[in-house]
Design a protein around this motif. Structure first.
Motif, PDB file in Angstrom:
ATOM      1  N   GLY A 294       0.799  -1.072  -0.004  1.00 36.14           N
ATOM      2  CA  GLY A 294       0.025  -0.003   0.110  1.00 36.14           C
ATOM      3  C   GLY A 294       0.887   1.121   0.014  1.00 36.14           C
ATOM      4  N   GLY A 295       0.681   2.206   1.032  1.00 38.03           N
ATOM      5  CA  GLY A 295       1.262   3.330   0.940  1.00 38.03           C
ATOM      6  C   GLY A 295       2.823   3.236   0.937  1.00 38.03           C
ATOM      7  N   GLN A 296       3.269   2.393   1.421  1.00 36.05           N
ATOM      8  CA  GLN A 296       4.692   2.420   1.714  1.00 36.05           C
ATOM      9  C   GLN A 296       5.654   2.398   0.335  1.00 36.05           C
ATOM     10  OE1 GLN A 296       6.514  -0.185   4.308  1.00 36.05           O
ATOM     11  NE2 GLN A 296       8.275  -0.842   3.217  1.00 36.05           N
ATOM     12  N   ILE A 580      -8.192  -3.421   9.870  1.00 32.06           N
ATOM     13  CA  ILE A 580      -8.111  -2.226  10.364  1.00 32.06           C
ATOM     14  C   ILE A 580      -8.274  -0.956   9.445  1.00 32.06           C
ATOM     15  CG2 ILE A 580      -5.460  -1.634   9.696  1.00 32.06           C
ATOM     16  CD1 ILE A 580      -5.989  -1.892  13.093  1.00 32.06           C
ATOM     17  N   LYS A 581      -8.270  -1.162   8.225  1.00 31.55           N
ATOM     18  CA  LYS A 581      -8.776  -0.179   7.180  1.00 31.55           C
ATOM     19  C   LYS A 581     -10.234   0.070   7.253  1.00 31.55           C
ATOM     20  CE  LYS A 581      -5.001   0.954   5.102  1.00 31.55           C
ATOM     21  NZ  LYS A 581      -4.217   2.223   5.169  1.00 31.55           N
ATOM     22  N   ASN A 582     -11.120  -1.027   7.623  1.00 34.08           N
ATOM     23  CA  ASN A 582     -12.338  -0.818   8.272  1.00 34.08           C
ATOM     24  C   ASN A 582     -13.285  -0.413   7.120  1.00 34.08           C
ATOM     25  OD1 ASN A 582     -14.288  -1.005  10.231  1.00 34.08           O
ATOM     26  ND2 ASN A 582     -14.013   1.234  10.646  1.00 34.08           N
ATOM     27  N   GLY A 675      -1.660   7.927   6.391  1.00 37.05           N
ATOM     28  CA  GLY A 675      -2.869   7.978   5.477  1.00 37.05           C
ATOM     29  C   GLY A 675      -2.507   9.087   3.953  1.00 37.05           C
ATOM     30  N   LEU A 676      -1.845   8.404   3.229  1.00 38.06           N
ATOM     31  CA  LEU A 676      -1.714   8.946   1.911  1.00 38.06           C
ATOM     32  C   LEU A 676      -2.865   9.106   1.195  1.00 38.06           C
ATOM     33  CD1 LEU A 676       1.520   7.263   0.693  1.00 38.06           C
ATOM     34  CD2 LEU A 676       1.361   9.432   1.545  1.00 38.06           C
ATOM     35  N   THR A 677      -4.023   8.210   1.097  1.00 35.35           N
ATOM     36  CA  THR A 677      -5.156   8.546   0.582  1.00 35.35           C
ATOM     37  C   THR A 677      -6.039   9.864   0.871  1.00 35.35           C
ATOM     38  OG1 THR A 677      -6.701   7.414   1.924  1.00 35.35           O
ATOM     39  CG2 THR A 677      -5.819   6.008   0.147  1.00 35.35           C
ATOM     40  N   LEU A 679      -4.485  12.600   1.784  1.00 37.59           N
ATOM     41  CA  LEU A 679      -3.633  13.604   0.944  1.00 37.59           C
ATOM     42  C   LEU A 679      -4.053  13.501  -0.660  1.00 37.59           C
ATOM     43  CD1 LEU A 679       0.073  13.566   1.965  1.00 37.59           C
ATOM     44  CD2 LEU A 679      -1.898  14.700   2.971  1.00 37.59           C
ATOM     45  N   GLU A 680      -4.237  12.387  -1.063  1.00 40.73           N
ATOM     46  CA  GLU A 680      -4.778  12.263  -2.588  1.00 40.73           C
ATOM     47  C   GLU A 680      -5.898  12.814  -2.664  1.00 40.73           C
ATOM     48  OE1 GLU A 680      -2.230   8.049  -2.858  1.00 40.73           O
ATOM     49  OE2 GLU A 680      -4.434   8.080  -3.046  1.00 40.73           O
ATOM     50  N   ALA A 681      -7.154  12.401  -1.709  1.00 37.40           N
ATOM     51  CA  ALA A 681      -8.322  12.880  -1.864  1.00 37.40           C
ATOM     52  C   ALA A 681      -8.280  14.444  -1.702  1.00 37.40           C
ATOM     53  CB  ALA A 681      -9.356  12.230  -0.651  1.00 37.40           C
TER      54      ALA A 681
HETATM   55  N1  UDP Z   1      -4.263   2.211  -3.176  1.00 34.48           N
HETATM   56  C1  UDP Z   1      -4.676   1.913  -4.464  1.00 34.48           C
HETATM   57  N2  UDP Z   1      -5.533   0.725  -4.775  1.00 34.48           N
HETATM   58  C2  UDP Z   1      -6.136   0.204  -4.001  1.00 34.48           C
HETATM   59  C3  UDP Z   1      -5.835   0.471  -2.343  1.00 34.48           C
HETATM   60  C4  UDP Z   1      -4.808   1.445  -2.429  1.00 34.48           C
HETATM   61  O1  UDP Z   1      -3.998   2.504  -5.534  1.00 34.48           O
HETATM   62  O2  UDP Z   1      -6.995  -0.594  -4.109  1.00 34.48           O
HETATM   63  C5  UDP Z   1      -3.353   3.236  -2.780  1.00 34.48           C
HETATM   64  C6  UDP Z   1      -3.929   4.451  -2.281  1.00 34.48           C
HETATM   65  O3  UDP Z   1      -4.245   5.289  -3.613  1.00 34.48           O
HETATM   66  C7  UDP Z   1      -2.442   5.157  -1.516  1.00 34.48           C
HETATM   67  C8  UDP Z   1      -1.980   3.831  -1.112  1.00 34.48           C
HETATM   68  O4  UDP Z   1      -2.486   2.790  -1.991  1.00 34.48           O
HETATM   69  O5  UDP Z   1      -1.692   5.801  -2.626  1.00 34.48           O
HETATM   70  C9  UDP Z   1      -2.439   3.667   0.272  1.00 34.48           C
HETATM   71  O6  UDP Z   1      -1.776   4.472   1.072  1.00 34.48           O
HETATM   72  P1  UDP Z   1      -2.149   4.626   2.600  1.00 34.48           P
HETATM   73  O7  UDP Z   1      -1.073   5.378   3.120  1.00 34.48           O
HETATM   74  O8  UDP Z   1      -3.581   5.416   2.616  1.00 34.48           O
HETATM   75  O9  UDP Z   1      -2.509   3.385   3.365  1.00 34.48           O
HETATM   76  P2  UDP Z   1      -1.499   2.202   3.540  1.00 34.48           P
HETATM   77  O10 UDP Z   1      -2.345   1.057   2.484  1.00 34.48           O
HETATM   78  O11 UDP Z   1      -0.170   2.181   3.361  1.00 34.48           O
HETATM   79  O12 UDP Z   1      -1.886   1.622   4.764  1.00 34.48           O
END
Ligand code: UDP
Ligand code: LCN
Length: 806
Positions: A294-296, A580-582, A675-677, A679-681
Motif C-alpha cells: 500500500g502506501g509504503q 484495520i482499514k475498516n 494516510g496517503l489517500t 492527501l490524495e483526496a
Molecule cells: N491504493 C490503490 N489501490 C487500492 C488501495 C490503495 O491504489 O486498491 C493506494 C492509495 O491510492 C494510496 C496507497 O495505496 O496511494 C495507500 O496508502 P495509505 O497511506 O492510505 O495506506 P496504507 O495502505 O499504506 O496503509
C-alpha cells in the motif's frame, strides 16, 4: 505521589474513587484500557447522578483523564497515569486507599501475572534497558520539541563546538577536505594545508569571485580557483560561489548554529542513496491494493523520484552536474520469482520519471523454495533477512561501484536490513516506520505467545527495538507517531516500556526525547493527484471511462452492485481490505443509516472482489464481512464495490471524477499511521472525513479543511456526514469552500519538495555531527548485536524450521 491522586485522597472524592474501583471489580474484567476507563467513569457519573461538571472538573475526573490503564489484582488497583506526553507514573492503590508508587519492573511483573506468565521461582526474565546508552547524548527537555531533533542537536552541539573557535576551524577544515565523488576532489584540495590557510584563502577567493560578473559560469574560473585551493562544489556561477564562501567566511569569523546549518546544507555530501523496502509486492504497476502493498510503496517511489530531483538541482547549483556528478537512488526490495503478473521477478527496473533511479530486487536465499519462490507475508519474513542483507550488500556495492552515502529503512523488516547494512558498510542509517504494528494490534505484546503462530510479533518487536535504537536518525510522518496526543500513547512511545512475557521485559526501550527523532511528513505525487478544476491537464476520454466504471458499468468481474439512482451524492473510499482499514465499518455505518442511503451512494475501491482470489486470511474475512453487510442491509442498489487494481493515472483521475460529482471522501480506518489517500483526496479537492485515530488528526484541521470521524461510533459518523450533505444542499458554495481549503492544506504543508529538502538537510547535518563529535555509539551497537544474535536469530531459525515443515 502524583498531585492528582493526592488531591483526590484529600477530598471527599476519595469515596468516589473507592466506589468506582469497586464497580470496576464487579465487571469481572481485570485490565482496563483508556476507552474502557473513560466509558466506565462516564457510566459511574450518570449512575450516581453526579453534577454535570464532575466528569471533567473534579479531581477524580482529571485523574481519570490522565489514566491510561487500570489493572485490578486481588485487593489492589494499579493505575498507570500519563500526566504529560511521553511520561508515565505507576501507582498501586490498596482497598484502604493507601497509595504506593510502583516501579516499571513491578508493573511488568504484574502484567505477566495477569496472563499467568510470571514465574519468579524459575528466575528472572531478560531485562532490556537502553537508557544508559542515551546518557552520552543530549536530550530534549520539553515534550513539545520532540520530533525537532536536528534543530536541537545543531544548537546544542554548535554551542559546545563554538566555545573553541580554533577547534571549530580545525574541524571544518578536516571535514571540507573529505569530500570526493568517483575520484573527483570536491570543495578544497591540498593546496590549503591547514585551518589557518583555509581562513585566509576563503577571503582571497571571495575577493576573486566578487570581482566577476554574478552570472559568469564556474567553468570559466574553475582552474583559477583550483590554484587557490578550491575545487568544484561551491556553486555554478560566480554569484553562487561567492554566496557559499560568504557563509563559510561568516561561520569562521562568528560561528552560529543557523549559519552552520545553512552551510552544511549546501555541501555536496550525498550522492548515492539506498531506500530499503523488503516485504510486499514492490513495483510500479498492478501491485497496489494487495495485502502488504500500500502506501509504503507509493511513499518510497515518490520519495526516490523527489530525492533524485532535489539532488540534481543541488548539483546543478553546486556546479557539479557538468562535471559528471549525478545522483543515484536505489530502492532495494525483494525479488519474488513467482511474480503473479507483476514485474517483481525482475532484478532491475528503472523508476519512471527518473534518470538514475532503480528498483533493485534481490531474492531471498532458497533456504526453503516453497516459501521463497512466492510472496511472503510481512509477518513471516523474518528468517530470510540476515542472509538477504549479506547478498544485498554485494549487489549494492556492484550497482553503485562503491558504498552508498545514506541508507533509509522502511517498516520493521526494511529497518532491520538497513541496520545490518549500515553496520557493515559504516553508513548513516535513517529509519521510517510507516506503521508500527505494536500499536495496531491491541495487547500484541502481552498475548504475543497466543498470537505468535500467526503474527510472530516476538521477532518483529525485537527487530523494531534493534533498528530504532541503532538508527542515526528517525523520520516520522507526524508528531503523534512518536509520542501520541495528550490522551493517547504514541507508536514509538509504546516501545518505551512493555513486557513480552517469558521472553523479556523492556524497561527503557527507546529514548523519546532523543534528538534522533524528526517529523518530516510525506507529500503527494503532484503530477498524478491534482485539483479536479485543472481541466487542461485532464484527459476527457479517461474521465468518461472512469465515470462509467464508477457509476454504471455492468461488469461483474470488476464491480459488485448497481446504483438505482447514480445522481445521489457519492461517499467514496479506497483502501486495501485490511481489517484495520475498516471499509466494512463504513459499509455498516451506511447500512445502518436509512437517511444516509436516501441522500448518498457508497462507492468503495478495494483491490479484489472474490475471496477465492486471495490467500490472505484478513483479506478473505473482510470480503466475506462486506458481502454480509450488503446482504443484511440490502444495499445492492446503493453501493458499488470496485475490485480493481488501477493504474497510477487512473487512480488520480478517479478522485477527480468523484470531485466533479461533488462527492465526499471517507477514510474510516480504526487506526491510520499517516494516510496517503487522505492527501490524495484532499489535493484533488474532495471534502474529506477521516479517522481521528492516528495521522489524519495532524493532516486535517477539523471543520476547516476536512473533518474528523470516530469510526467506532457509527451513529455519530453518519450524523456528521448527513450534516455536511444537508449544509451542501442548502448552500452549494459550502462544498467548494471546504474543497478549496483541502487543496491549500496539501500544497502548503504536504509536498515532496518540502520533504526531501528537509530529509537531505537532516542527513547532512547528522552526517556532519557524527563525524565531528565522533560520537561513540559502539557500546549501544554491540548491545544491539547481542540482542540480534541471542534473541532474534534463534527465533528466526525456529520459524524457518517451521516454514520448512509446512
Ligand atoms: N491504493 C490503490 N489501490 C487500492 C488501495 C490503495 O491504489 O486498491 C493506494 C492509495 O491510492 C494510496 C496507497 O495505496 O496511494 C495507500 O496508502 P495509505 O497511506 O492510505 O495506506 P496504507 O495502505 O499504506 O496503509
Ligand atoms: C503505512 C500506513 O499504514 C499509512 O498510514 C502510511 O500513510 C503509509 O504507510 C505511508 O507512510
Amino acid at each position: 505521589m502524583s498531585d492528582l491522586i493526592e488531591a483526590v485522597l484529600k477530598s471527599d472524592e476519595k469515596i468516589d474513587l473507592r466506589q468506582f474501583a469497586s464497580e470496576l471489580r464487579t465487571t469481572g474484567q481485570q485490565y482496563f484500557l483508556r476507552n474502557d476507563i473513560v466509558r466506565a467513569f462516564s457510566d459511574y457519573c450518570t449512575h450516581h447522578e453526579k453534577p454535570s461538571d464532575f466528569y471533567h472538573s473534579s479531581h477524580l475526573g482529571k485523574l481519570i483523564l490522565y489514566t491510561q490503564e487500570i489493572i485490578l489484582e486481588n485487593e489492589s488497583l494499579c493505575m498507570i497515569i500519563r500526566p504529560k506526553i511521553a511520561s508515565q507514573k505507576i501507582f498501586r492503590i490498596l482497598e484502604d486507599l493507601t497509595v504506593e508508587a510502583m516501579t516499571v519492573q513491578e508493573l511488568l511483573d504484574l502484567r505477566d501475572r495477569l496472563v499467568n506468565h510470571h514465574h519468579p521461582n524459575e528466575g528472572d526474565v531478560l531485562e532490556l534497558d537502553f537508557a544508559p546508552f542515551y546518557d552520552y547524548s543530549p536530550i530534549i527537555r520539553d515534550p513539545k520539541n520532540i520530533g525537532k531533533g536536528v534543530q536541537f542537536l545543531n544548537r546544542y552541539l554548535s554551542s559546545k563546538l563554538f566555545q573553541d573557535p580554533e577547534q571549530t576551524l580545525e574541524l571544518l577544515y578536516e571535514f571540507l577536505s573529505l569530500h570526493q565523488y568517483n575520484g573527483l576532489q570536491l570543495l578544497i584540495n591540498q593546496r590549503i594545508k591547514n585551518r589557518r590557510e583555509l581562513s585566509q584563502k576563503v577571503k582571497q577567493a571571495l575577493s576573486f569571485v566578487g570581482d566577476r560578473p554574478r552570472e559568469e559560469s564556474f567553468e570559466n574560473f574553475r582552474f583559477d580557483l583550483q590554484i587557490l585551493g578550491f575545487e568544484p562544489g561551491w556553486g555554478n556561477t560566480a554569484g553562487r560561489v561567492h554566496a557559499t564562501l560568504e557563509i563559510l567566511d561568516e561561520l569562521i569569523d562568528s560561528p552560529n548554529d543557523a549559519g552552520l546549518e545553512s552551510f552544511i546544507s549546501r555541501i555536496p555530501m550525498i550522492f548515492r542513496i539506498v531506500l530499503v523496502s523488503v516485504h510486499g509486492w514492490f513495483g510500479q504497476e498492478g501491485v497496489l491494493g494487495r495485502p502488504d502493498t500500500g502506501g509504503q510503496v507509493v511513499y518510497v517511489l515518490d520519495q526516490a523520484r523527489s530525492l533524485e530531483k532535489q539532488l540534481q538541482e543541488e548539483f546543478k547549483l553546486g556546479g557539479l552536474d557538468t562535471l559528471g556528478v549525478h545522483p543515484k537512488v536505489v530502492v532495494l526490495s525483494r525479488l519474488i520469482p513467482n511474480a503473479d503478473g507483476t514485474r517483481c521477478n525482475e532484478r532491475l527496473e528503472k523508476i519512471y520519471g527518473t534518470d538514475n533511479g532503480w528498483i533493485l530486487r534481490v531474492p531471498f536465499r532458497e533456504q526453503n523454495p516453497k516459501m521463497t519462490q512466492n510472496w511472503i507475508s510481512r509477518f513471516e519474513i523474518w528468517p530470510y533477512l540476515e542472509t538477504y542483507a549479506i547478498d544485498a550488500e554485494k549487489e549494492l556495492l556492484a550497482e553503485f561501484q562503491g558504498k552508498p552515502d545514506l541508507i533509509v529503512g522502511n517498516y520493521s523488516d526494511g529497518n532491520l536490513v538497513a541496520f545490518l547494512l549500515a553496520r557493515r558498510l559504516k553508513v548513516t542509517q535513517c529509519n521510517i516506520a510507516h506503521a508500527l504494528e505494536k500499536s495496531k494490534y491491541l495487547f500484541s505484546n502481552l498475548y504475543w505467545q497466543d498470537l505468535e503462530s500467526q503474527y510472530h510479533f516476538s521477532l518483529q518487536f525485537t527487530a523494531d527495538l534493534i533498528a530504532m535504537n541503532a538508527a542515526n536518525f528517525i523520520i516520522s510522518s507526524t508528531y503523534q507517531e512518536i509520542v501520541g496526543t495528550p490522551s493517547s500513547v504514541g507508536q514509538y512511545e509504546s516501545y518505551a516500556c512493555f513486557t513480552m512475557p517469558d521472553l523479556y521485559h523492556v524497561v527503557n526501550g527507546i529514548e523519546l526525547f532523543s534528538p534522533k527523532f524528526n517529523v518530516v511528513a510525506p507529500g503527494v505525487n503532484e503530477t498524478v493527484y491534482f485539483p479536479y478544476t485543472r481541466t487542461q491537464d485532464r484527459i476527457p476520454s479517461n474521465r468518461e471511462r472512469l465515470e462509467e466504471l464508477l457509476l454504471t458499468l455492468d461488469d461483474p468481474t470488476q464491480v459488485f452492485g448497481k446504483l438505482e439512482d447514480p445522481s445521489k451524492q457519492i461517499l467514496f473510499s479506497v483502501a486495501r481490505l485490511d481489517r484495520i482499514k475498516n471499509l466494512t465499518g463504513l459499509a455498516e455505518c451506511f447500512g445502518r443509516s436509512p437517511e444516509l442511503q436516501e441522500h448518498c451512494n457508497l462507492i468503495l475501491v478495494a483491490g479484489k472482489l472474490r475471496p477465492e482470489e486471495s490467500t490472505d486470511t484478513e483479506e478473505i474475512s473482510e470480503m466475506q464481512k462486506l458481502y454480509g453487510i450488503i446482504e443484511q442491509y440490502n444495499l445492492y442498489n446503493k453501493i458499488r464495490w470496485l475490485g480493481v487494481r488501477l493504474s497510477k493515472s487512473d487512480s488520480g483521475e478517479l478522485y477527480r471524477v468523484i470531485a466533479d460529482h461533488k462527492g465526499i471522501f471517507v477514510q474510516p480506518a480504526l487506526f491510520e499511521a499517516f494516510g496517503l489517500t487522505i492527501l490524495e483526496a484532499m489535493v484533488s479537492g474532495l471534502p474529506t472525513f477521516a479517522t481521528q485515530f492516528g495521522g489524519p488528526l495532524e493532516i486535517i484541521q477539523d471543520k476547516v479543511n476536512g473533518f474528523y470521524i470516530n469510526p467506532t461510533n457509527l451513529e455519530e459518523t453518519a450524523e456528521k456526514l448527513l450534516e455536511f450533505v444537508s449544509k451542501h444542499q442548502q448552500n452549494p458554495h459550502y462544498w467548494e469552500e471546504i474543497s478549496q481549503r483541502a487543496i491549500e492544506r496539501v500544497y502548503t504543508t504536504y509536498t515532496w519538495k518540502i520533504h526531501t529538502t528537509r530529509l537531505l538537510s537532516l542527513s547532512k547535518i547528522y552526517g556532519f555531527w557524527n563525524y565531528t563529535s565522533k560520537e561513540n555509539r559502539e557500546d549501544m551497537l554491540r548491545y544491539l548485536e547481542a540482542l540480534f544474535y541471542l534473541v532474534y536469530k534463534p527465533r528466526a531459525q525456529a520459524l524457518l524450521e517451521e516454514h520448512r515443515g509446512r
